[in-house]
Design a protein around this motif. Structure first.
Motif: not given
Length: 219
Positions: A114, A116, A119
């Motif tokens: 992912s 997110d 990040k």
């Protein structure tokens, strides 16, 4: 964060199903009897490159890093042998931090993790070689010895151990773990562990151990 030579990184690895966890190191060196004999954790050793099942991530807190003193150059074996306990067995080993390679954040997302959750992070691959000089008791084949290793930035902050569940192997990452590797007197083998570091921070040291750790400078 201070640079006193204290406890380095204790494991914080509550791995839920279908998750990718970013954690710190495991138990104290010289007292790893808490590790299970049949250690199959993807967070440790050379299969931590994202080859297990999962697609999520969390970033766990880490503890105080060691002092920046007594650093060895990469590729030089420490003169001090370490006692390593795993399951019902105990090893003594000469340890060398060989090298550290780095990837990019895009390598994580390309492997299916992912965006997110990863990040601002990028992968770091740390290689340690163990030459076993003594062995007593039973050590399960494929047992990881890298659970008390760490990668530190210039401020002494450790990267998060990368526990990958569900993604693909990371491009240019750690090689697949040898699950048949036998640890006994005379064995010499290299293990790789993947860590995540904050973008903008560079690895400056590799460490082995939690109390009076061995330190190698990354040039």
């Amino acid at each position: 964060m201070t640079h006193r030579r204290k406890t380095l990184l204790r494991a914080i690895a509550p791995v839920a199903a279908l998750t990718l966890a970013l954690t710190a190191c495991g138990s104290d060196d010289g007292d790893d009897s808490g590790d299970k004999k049949n250690d199959k954790s993807s967070s440790e050793s050379s299969d931590t490159s994202g080859s297990d099942d999962g697609d999520d991530a969390t970033d766990e807190p880490t503890e105080e890093a060691p002092a920046n003193t007594g650093d060895l150059p990469l590729g030089q074996a420490a003169s001090e042998e370490k006692e390593i306990k795993r399951g019902d067995g105990t090893l003594k080993a000469k340890i060398t931090a060989d090298k550290v390679d780095t990837g990019e954040n895009a390598d994580l997302t390309a492997a299916g993790f992912s965006a997110d959750k990863v990040k601002g992070k990028y992968p770091v691959y740390a290689y340690f070689t163990y030459e076993i000089t003594e062995q007593t008791g039973e050590i399960s084949p494929g047992t990881d010895l890298n659970s008390t290793t760490a990668v530190l930035d210039a401020e002494g902050k450790p990267g998060s151990r990368f526990i990958a569940i569900g993604g693909q192997p990371l491009k240019g990452g750690c090689p697949e773990k040898d699950r048949e590797l036998e640890w006994k007197k005379g064995t010499k083998a290299t293990l790789c562990t993947t860590f995540l570091m904050d973008e903008g921070k560079e690895p400056t040291k590799l460490a082995y151990g939690m109390v009076n750790p061995l330190l190698w400078a990354v040039k």
